[in-house]
Write an enzyme that holds these catalytic residues in place. Structure first.
Site, PDB file in Angstrom:
ATOM      1  N   ASP A   1     -15.553   0.763  -4.730  1.00  0.00           N
ATOM      2  CA  ASP A   1     -14.706   0.141  -5.582  1.00  0.00           C
ATOM      3  C   ASP A   1     -14.534  -1.221  -4.827  1.00  0.00           C
ATOM      4  O   ASP A   1     -14.828  -1.108  -3.550  1.00  0.00           O
ATOM      5  CB  ASP A   1     -13.412   0.753  -6.061  1.00  0.00           C
ATOM      6  CG  ASP A   1     -12.278  -0.430  -6.830  1.00  0.00           C
ATOM      7  OD1 ASP A   1     -12.975  -1.001  -7.829  1.00  0.00           O
ATOM      8  OD2 ASP A   1     -11.223   0.019  -6.771  1.00  0.00           O
ATOM      9  N   SER A   2     -13.891  -2.254  -5.391  1.00  0.00           N
ATOM     10  CA  SER A   2     -13.379  -3.279  -4.648  1.00  0.00           C
ATOM     11  C   SER A   2     -12.153  -2.883  -3.563  1.00  0.00           C
ATOM     12  O   SER A   2     -12.134  -3.363  -2.523  1.00  0.00           O
ATOM     13  CB  SER A   2     -12.683  -4.467  -5.545  1.00  0.00           C
ATOM     14  OG  SER A   2     -11.736  -4.011  -6.137  1.00  0.00           O
TER      15      SER A   2
ATOM     16  N   CYS B   1     -15.935   1.263 -10.302  1.00  0.00           N
ATOM     17  CA  CYS B   1     -15.456  -0.056 -10.774  1.00  0.00           C
ATOM     18  C   CYS B   1     -15.860  -0.463 -12.122  1.00  0.00           C
ATOM     19  O   CYS B   1     -17.222  -0.547 -12.065  1.00  0.00           O
ATOM     20  CB  CYS B   1     -15.702  -0.835  -9.456  1.00  0.00           C
ATOM     21  SG  CYS B   1     -15.631  -2.941  -9.547  1.00  0.00           S
TER      22      CYS B   1
ATOM     23  N   GLU C   1      -2.680  -3.475  -5.374  1.00  0.00           N
ATOM     24  CA  GLU C   1      -3.082  -3.277  -3.977  1.00  0.00           C
ATOM     25  C   GLU C   1      -1.979  -3.623  -3.049  1.00  0.00           C
ATOM     26  O   GLU C   1      -2.047  -3.198  -1.929  1.00  0.00           O
ATOM     27  CB  GLU C   1      -4.188  -4.207  -4.015  1.00  0.00           C
ATOM     28  CG  GLU C   1      -5.561  -3.983  -4.447  1.00  0.00           C
ATOM     29  CD  GLU C   1      -6.363  -3.148  -3.822  1.00  0.00           C
ATOM     30  OE1 GLU C   1      -5.890  -2.646  -2.392  1.00  0.00           O
ATOM     31  OE2 GLU C   1      -7.069  -2.131  -4.441  1.00  0.00           O
TER      32      GLU C   1
ATOM     33  N   CYS D   1     -10.062  -0.651 -16.116  1.00  0.00           N
ATOM     34  CA  CYS D   1     -10.171  -0.886 -14.713  1.00  0.00           C
ATOM     35  C   CYS D   1      -9.770   0.283 -13.869  1.00  0.00           C
ATOM     36  O   CYS D   1      -8.711   1.084 -14.102  1.00  0.00           O
ATOM     37  CB  CYS D   1      -9.193  -1.971 -14.209  1.00  0.00           C
ATOM     38  SG  CYS D   1      -9.039  -2.405 -12.316  1.00  0.00           S
TER      39      CYS D   1
ATOM     40  N   HIS E   1      -8.208   0.768 -11.253  1.00  0.00           N
ATOM     41  CA  HIS E   1      -6.832   0.561 -10.618  1.00  0.00           C
ATOM     42  C   HIS E   1      -5.748   1.296 -11.579  1.00  0.00           C
ATOM     43  O   HIS E   1      -4.865   1.512 -11.098  1.00  0.00           O
ATOM     44  CB  HIS E   1      -6.472  -0.661 -10.125  1.00  0.00           C
ATOM     45  CG  HIS E   1      -7.310  -1.354  -8.867  1.00  0.00           C
ATOM     46  ND1 HIS E   1      -8.393  -1.516  -8.618  1.00  0.00           N
ATOM     47  CD2 HIS E   1      -6.832  -1.618  -7.547  1.00  0.00           C
ATOM     48  CE1 HIS E   1      -8.701  -2.046  -7.465  1.00  0.00           C
ATOM     49  NE2 HIS E   1      -7.724  -2.081  -6.751  1.00  0.00           N
TER      50      HIS E   1
HETATM   51  N1  DGL Z   1     -11.111  -1.442  -9.729  1.00  0.00           N
HETATM   52  C1  DGL Z   1     -12.096  -2.543 -10.241  1.00  0.00           C
HETATM   53  C2  DGL Z   1     -12.419  -2.341 -11.757  1.00  0.00           C
HETATM   54  O1  DGL Z   1     -12.281  -1.144 -12.277  1.00  0.00           O
HETATM   55  C3  DGL Z   1     -12.139  -3.702  -9.667  1.00  0.00           C
HETATM   56  C4  DGL Z   1     -10.728  -4.463  -9.771  1.00  0.00           C
HETATM   57  C5  DGL Z   1     -10.801  -5.625  -8.798  1.00  0.00           C
HETATM   58  O2  DGL Z   1     -10.950  -5.752  -7.880  1.00  0.00           O
HETATM   59  O3  DGL Z   1     -10.404  -6.886  -9.703  1.00  0.00           O
HETATM   60  O4  DGL Z   1     -12.652  -3.297 -12.296  1.00  0.00           O
END
Ligand code: DGL
Length: 281
Positions: A28-29, A91, A168, A200, A202
């Site tokens: 993931d990011s 991600c 984050e 997402c 996150h």
């Molecule tokens: N968690 C990621 C996703 O599901 C990336 C979110 C990001 O870095 O913008 O899209």
């Protein structure tokens, strides 16, 4: 020794004496993929995992497809050198913008979160809301995946650019985050959604905030649960499930390891050992 015509490629993982012991790569990011990692611990606790957080380059959700492709290829090249047996793109942004393209370029299976999330959503509801990063929302990946499975459902998407930075920065309990969430959910509630997809990885970390704003009948779909189920099926099919005790999870980030250690402690409940890696080499 594992042998299969579809994997008759001579890549590194097949030099393992017991290839089922090779690790699974998750990336993931940032911390979002930890929601997928938690599901791995729940559902596939025997697997060894390498977790990549491309923290130096987050958020991915405001990047172009060309940029995402570069990042994803770099991470997958690195994963290949670590001899992974399978990769989960933990991600949505990468899954939406890069999965179909890069899948053909590597010799290990690569799973994304969109299709498992879309399948789970249509099983639950008919008025489906998607909250996602700007790039995922713009790609229409969820909408397309959903209407390909069922045509008698309605889908509304909302782009939520502020969520990833707030998560984050560990600002989940900040009243500002609740205000932002209220605004993002408003159009979905006006359309009387019965199901909401975390588009997402996150966003499940925002569950208490989102739940407090949604009517109780709205079902929340977490694609992390479903991609790990798909992963279990894939491993079973390939005869690649690890039956040995797993190695400790390895964490590799492109940004500050100490910051990720803190997040890891917060979301995993233990202090992870985090190394810094440069994926551009
Ligand atoms: N968690 C990621 C996703 O599901 C990336 C979110 C990001 O870095 O913008 O899209």
């Amino acid at each position: 020794m594992y042998s299969s015509s579809i994997f008759d490629t001579g890549v590194d993982i097949f030099s393992y004496v017991e290839p089922q012991r090779a690790p699974i790569g998750l990336f993931d990011s940032g911390v979002g993929g930890l929601t997928v990692l938690r599901q791995m611990y729940k559902q596939l606790s025997n697997e060894s995992i390498i977790y990549v957080g491309d923290t130096a380059r987050l958020p991915y959700g405001i990047r172009s497809q060309a940029e995402i492709l570069v990042f994803v290829r770099e991470i997958l090249d690195w994963m290949q050198k670590q001899r992974v047996k399978l990769v989960i793109m933990a991600c949505n942004t990468s899954s939406a913008l890069a999965l179909d393209i890069v899948r053909q370029e590597f010799d290990f299976p690569i799973l994304g979160v969109i299709l498992p999330g879309a399948k789970a959503a249509v099983e639950k509801g008919k008025r489906i809301g998607i909250i996602a990063t700007p790039a995922t929302a713009k790609s229409n990946a969820y909408k397309q995946a959903i209407v390909e499975i069922r045509t008698d459902v309605q889908v509304w998407q909302v782009s939520c650019p502020e969520f990833v930075p707030l998560i984050e920065q560990s600002r989940i309990n900040d009243p500002y985050t609740t205000e932002v969430a209220k605004n993002y959910l408003e159009p979905l509630l006006e359309n009387k959604i019965d199901t909401l997809v975390y588009g997402c990885t996150h966003y499940p970390l925002l569950a208490p905030v989102l739940r407090s704003l949604l009517p109780p009948h709205v079902q929340l779909i977490d694609p992390a649960i479903h991609v790990v189920q798909s992963c279990a099926q894939e491993l079973e099919l390939l005869g690649m499930r690890n039956t040995y005790p797993p190695l400790p999870t390895r964490f590799a980030v492109s940004g500050c390891p100490e910051q990720f250690t803190q997040s890891g402690l917060q979301w995993l409940g233990y202090t992870p050992m985090v190394e810094q890696v440069c994926f551009t080499e």
